[in-house]
Every structure is written in structure tokens, then in C-alpha cells.
Design a protein around this motif. Sequence first.
Motif, short mmCIF file in Angstrom:
data_model
loop_
_atom_site.label_atom_id
_atom_site.label_comp_id
_atom_site.label_asym_id
_atom_site.label_seq_id
_atom_site.Cartn_x
_atom_site.Cartn_y
_atom_site.Cartn_z
N VAL A 249 0.84 -1.20 0.00
CA VAL A 249 0.00 0.00 0.00
C VAL A 249 0.87 1.25 0.00
O VAL A 249 1.77 1.39 0.84
N GLU A 250 0.62 2.14 -0.94
CA GLU A 250 1.34 3.41 -1.00
C GLU A 250 0.45 4.60 -0.68
O GLU A 250 0.95 5.67 -0.34
N THR A 251 -0.86 4.41 -0.82
CA THR A 251 -1.82 5.47 -0.51
C THR A 251 -2.96 4.88 0.29
O THR A 251 -3.53 3.85 -0.11
N ALA A 252 -3.30 5.52 1.42
CA ALA A 252 -4.40 5.05 2.26
C ALA A 252 -5.33 6.22 2.56
O ALA A 252 -4.87 7.30 2.96
N VAL A 253 -6.63 6.00 2.38
CA VAL A 253 -7.63 7.01 2.70
C VAL A 253 -8.68 6.36 3.60
O VAL A 253 -9.22 5.31 3.27
#
Length: 339
Positions: A249-253
Amino acid sequence: MTDVQALREVLTPAEELTIVCHNNPDPDCLASALALGRIAAAVGIDERRILYSGDISHQQNRAFINLLDIDLREFDPTSVHDRPEGSLLAFVDHAVPGGNNRVPEGTPIDVVFDHHPAEGIEARFVDHRESIGATATILTEYVRAFDLELDATLATALLFAIRRETLGFLRGATDAEYAAAGFLHEAADLNLLRQLSTPSVTSATVDAIAQAIANRSVRGAVLISHVGRTSERDALPQAADYLATLEGVETAVVFGVVDGSIHLSARSTDTRVHIGDVLTEAFDDVGSAGGHREMAGGEVPLGIFADYADDDEGLIAIVEQVITARLVAALNLEADGDA
């Protein structure tokens, strides 16, 4: 004229200073407010107050206020309306009236210190540096330039804020953060720093993070999740920080419903993604959102969804569908994902 001289010129004639923190203030905002208050005291301003709006629910923020004994008061609209002669209004860690604060748009501002992306900043004195990792770093430079007495409380507050804002100097840290930390280290209370770094966690926060873990959906290197409804707004950035460490995972929202709003918190280490711009694109037409390349947040009023569900469960389902769809579109993702 140097920035220090310009700030002194704005502050010196004043008799009182109101420092307004942004909604739900964090250590960077609180420490910066504390430092500006000390600077104001040094130039002869006797009446100083620090105001905040929203909630202080993050256990680390509560510990920060309690352990450092910061005199913090709830936002009072009368403090910014019809200010008497000799009264100044300052923003720290935010910059524009109505943007992440309850100050009415168009209110005249005297002093602004900030490191967040912002446009249309208007004030008599502005030090706005997006390249800096923390607003506390900027204020540390002024504390040093004004040759203030650096006691343990102020040094600890500023040093902890810099460390927290940069995730231990791993996110957005610059040479300025290291220089500020070196200046503050000797005067800081290291035992107090340890206490601030390991505060107790509420069961509601743990429950919210557990919901975010259970509800996660991964599309490539992007993770999107929600916590449903929670009373712990600050569980969202904690969940985002944790989920951003998931392998691949490189982006988490992470988003969730808090009182009458949908709150979002995002993290990204993907050099191709400016997560602040992503949230702005996705939600600026229905709320307020934005931030840095690696860290961002947003808030959308829940009212726009209220007419589409008769119960809370149905409301949460609609919120999940709409918010996720907007994020998928803004991030140019495939519609389907794997948990």
C-alpha cells in the motif's frame, strides 16, 4: 526590513492578542500558538488568549494540553467581531478565515504562520512556507530570533510538535526541522517527551481502527476504508497512518461520520500522487479538503446525504458508496477492489 522586524512592528503597539487554532487542533498548531503567545508577551502584550473550535479527541492531543498545562479556551465569536483598538487576531497552522476554522470569511487577520498549501492569504504579517515540515519549525526560528528564554515547557512543546508532524523526521522533514530540533533538544524535558509519545488509547479509538481494518478495500497500491460512525474523529488519521504501512500500500484514505460531517484522512508515499490535490479534486465542490503531497484531510457536511436514507445504517451505506466513488474517480482507479 527582516521578517522578525516586521512581526515586531505589527505586535508592538497592541494591547491584546487572540490566537485562533484551526478546528480540532494538533500539537503543531498548539505548540505554535504557545510560542506566538510567548513572543507576544516578550514585546509587551499583556492580554493573550488561545482559542480552538471543534474537538480535542486524539489522546495525544489531550495529553499534550494537560501535561504542558496549556491555557486553551473554546472559540468565542465575539473575540473576532468588533475587536477593540489595539487588539490583534492571529492564525497558526492555518491561514484563511472560514478554512478549517470558524472565523467568518472576510474577517481581517493580523498575523499568519502556516506551512499548509493555501491561496488568498491576507494579513498584515504572513510567514507561509509550504516547503517546511511543521509550523512549529517556523515559530522556533522566531523564538530564537527574539532571544526568548527557552524553558522546558516551550522547548518540549515545539520539539514534540516537530517530531509528531514529521512522523519522527520521516515525513516532509527538511534541514530546518533538524536545526530547530537541535536548538530545542537541550532545554526539552525528555521524560515528558516520552510521556507524550505513548499516551493511553480509548476503547472507541481502538474500535474505530478495527472497523477501518475490517472495511478496507485495496485497488493496486491504494487502500480505501471507512470506520462507519464514530465519536473519535482523531481515530481516522491514526487508522490512516496504520493502514498506510500495509505491505504493497502506498496510498491510504480513511473516512467516517463524526456528528454531522464526513471526515477524511489520507496518507501517501507514492511520488506520482499528491494526496492533497486528490482530495481537493474529489470533494472541494461539496466540502473542504486538501493538504500536502503525503498527508491530507477533508470534511463534507452530512446534510447532502440526509434525504437519501431513513436510518443510520442506510446512511452509512450511501456515504460509503458516494465517497468511495469520488475517491476512485480522483485517483483514476478501477471500480472493483479486493479486501
